[in-house]
Design an enzyme around this catalytic site. Structure first.
Site, PDB file in Angstrom:
ATOM      1  N   THR A 232       0.854  -1.193   0.000  1.00 40.45           N
ATOM      2  CA  THR A 232       0.000   0.000   0.000  1.00 40.45           C
ATOM      3  C   THR A 232       0.890   1.245   0.000  1.00 40.45           C
ATOM      4  O   THR A 232       1.974   1.246   0.573  1.00 40.45           O
ATOM      5  CB  THR A 232      -0.941   0.028   1.214  1.00 40.45           C
ATOM      6  OG1 THR A 232      -0.185   0.143   2.424  1.00 40.45           O
ATOM      7  CG2 THR A 232      -1.799  -1.234   1.256  1.00 40.45           C
TER       8      THR A 232
ATOM      9  N   THR B 122       3.430   4.161  -4.715  1.00 37.87           N
ATOM     10  CA  THR B 122       3.678   4.972  -5.910  1.00 37.87           C
ATOM     11  C   THR B 122       4.927   5.832  -5.812  1.00 37.87           C
ATOM     12  O   THR B 122       5.334   6.431  -6.808  1.00 37.87           O
ATOM     13  CB  THR B 122       2.480   5.883  -6.213  1.00 37.87           C
ATOM     14  OG1 THR B 122       2.243   6.745  -5.085  1.00 37.87           O
ATOM     15  CG2 THR B 122       1.233   5.050  -6.504  1.00 37.87           C
ATOM     16  N   SER B 123       5.536   5.912  -4.625  1.00 32.54           N
ATOM     17  CA  SER B 123       6.729   6.748  -4.485  1.00 32.54           C
ATOM     18  C   SER B 123       7.511   6.314  -3.256  1.00 32.54           C
ATOM     19  O   SER B 123       7.034   5.516  -2.435  1.00 32.54           O
ATOM     20  CB  SER B 123       6.364   8.237  -4.366  1.00 32.54           C
ATOM     21  OG  SER B 123       5.626   8.468  -3.175  1.00 32.54           O
TER      22      SER B 123
ATOM     23  N   SER C 144       8.689   3.990  12.257  1.00 33.53           N
ATOM     24  CA  SER C 144       9.615   5.113  12.115  1.00 33.53           C
ATOM     25  C   SER C 144      10.419   5.226  13.392  1.00 33.53           C
ATOM     26  O   SER C 144       9.916   4.913  14.482  1.00 33.53           O
ATOM     27  CB  SER C 144       8.856   6.423  11.878  1.00 33.53           C
ATOM     28  OG  SER C 144       9.732   7.538  11.969  1.00 33.53           O
TER      29      SER C 144
ATOM     30  N   TYR D 206       2.560  12.528  14.783  1.00 32.83           N
ATOM     31  CA  TYR D 206       3.138  11.511  13.903  1.00 32.83           C
ATOM     32  C   TYR D 206       3.913  10.489  14.725  1.00 32.83           C
ATOM     33  O   TYR D 206       3.769   9.269  14.529  1.00 32.83           O
ATOM     34  CB  TYR D 206       4.061  12.166  12.881  1.00 32.83           C
ATOM     35  CG  TYR D 206       4.770  11.188  11.970  1.00 32.83           C
ATOM     36  CD1 TYR D 206       4.165  10.721  10.810  1.00 32.83           C
ATOM     37  CD2 TYR D 206       6.053  10.746  12.280  1.00 32.83           C
ATOM     38  CE1 TYR D 206       4.820   9.819   9.981  1.00 32.83           C
ATOM     39  CE2 TYR D 206       6.710   9.845  11.462  1.00 32.83           C
ATOM     40  CZ  TYR D 206       6.090   9.384  10.305  1.00 32.83           C
ATOM     41  OH  TYR D 206       6.744   8.491   9.502  1.00 32.83           O
TER      42      TYR D 206
END
Length: 251
Positions: free
Chosen positions: A13, A16-17, A138, A151
């Site tokens: 998912t 695209t980048s 992360s 985040y």
């Protein structure tokens, strides 16, 4: 020469980048048949072309249950199973304490936590025994970062989910692990520096100064960790967080 993921069906998912695209490329290179998602058709088409190896792009937003249902229905009809899930879609923006809005909070947790939960849950009926689920964490989930608390909290939640899910899935032989990148040279990271090249270059330069190895990660360096976790090379790694950060969070 055999490839590590020959015959496997993978879903990435947010493919695209950045890290998602690099991971899809590396999984395909190792023999997997890869499905990728993205919200914008043009970027999705470009990603499929870059991945090659008969990759399939599926337009959709992983925060929308209808899009997830359609995605899993397509994979079920075409493949009948899923061996590898890289729940990578997500993101965040800066907001210091005092400026955190409800919209900022909801958007961040919807993308990084809610979408991960329901992506994994909707994929479970398709996951084969011995399958591998990889979540994007992360180093921000375990370190303090100015103006990035929401985040960071969302990524800490992702790490926590993996620990519990390995217990929920222990009878199915499905592994769940987290790859937690440090600062990685992606468009999304640069854009945190604002709309100007000066601001973006300044942010990337500052982040580079924090990395003991002396540079930012290339997305493919993170992708290779994803491929490792997807393969039998990591068959006894479960519930773990693999940090790929050049030492940034280790000192």
């Amino acid at each position: 020469m055999s490839k590590r993921l020959e015959g496997k069906i993978a879903l990435v998912t947010g493919g695209t980048s950045g890290i998602g695209l690099a991971a899809a490329q590396d999984l395909a290179r190792e023999g997997a048949k890869v499905y990728v998602t993205g919200r914008r058709q043009g970027e999705l088409d470009a990603a499929v072309s870059a991945i090659g190896h008969a990759a399939t792009g599926v337009q959709g937003d992983v925060t929308r249950s209808a899009d997830l249902d359609a995605l899993m229905k397509l994979i079920r009809e075409r493949e009948g199973r899923l061996d590898i899930l890289f729940a990578n879609a997500g993101g965040g923006s800066l907001a210091p304490l005092g400026d955190i809005s409800e919209q900022h909070f909801d958007d961040t947790f919807n993308r990084n936590v809610r979408a991960v939960v329901f992506t994994v849950q909707s994929a479970l009926p398709l996951m084969s025994r011995g399958g591998s689920i990889i979540l994007t964490g992360s180093i921000a989930g375990s370190t303090g970062t100015q103006a990035f608390s929401i985040y960071s909290a969302s990524k800490a939640a992702v790490r926590s989910l993996a620990r519990s899910w390995v217990l929920d899935l222990k009878d199915r032989g499905i592994r769940v692990n987290v790859v937690s990148p440090g600062s990685t040279r992606t468009v999304g990271l640069a854009e945190l520096g604002g709309d100007t090249k000066e601001g973006q270059d300044g942010l990337l330069s500052y982040l580079t100064s924090l990395v003991p190895i002396g540079r930012l990660a290339d997305p493919m360096e993170i992708a290779r960790v994803v491929t490792f976790l997807a393969s039998d090379d990591s068959s006894f790694i479960n519930g773990a967080e693999i940090t790929a950060d050049g030492g940034q969070a280790q000192v």
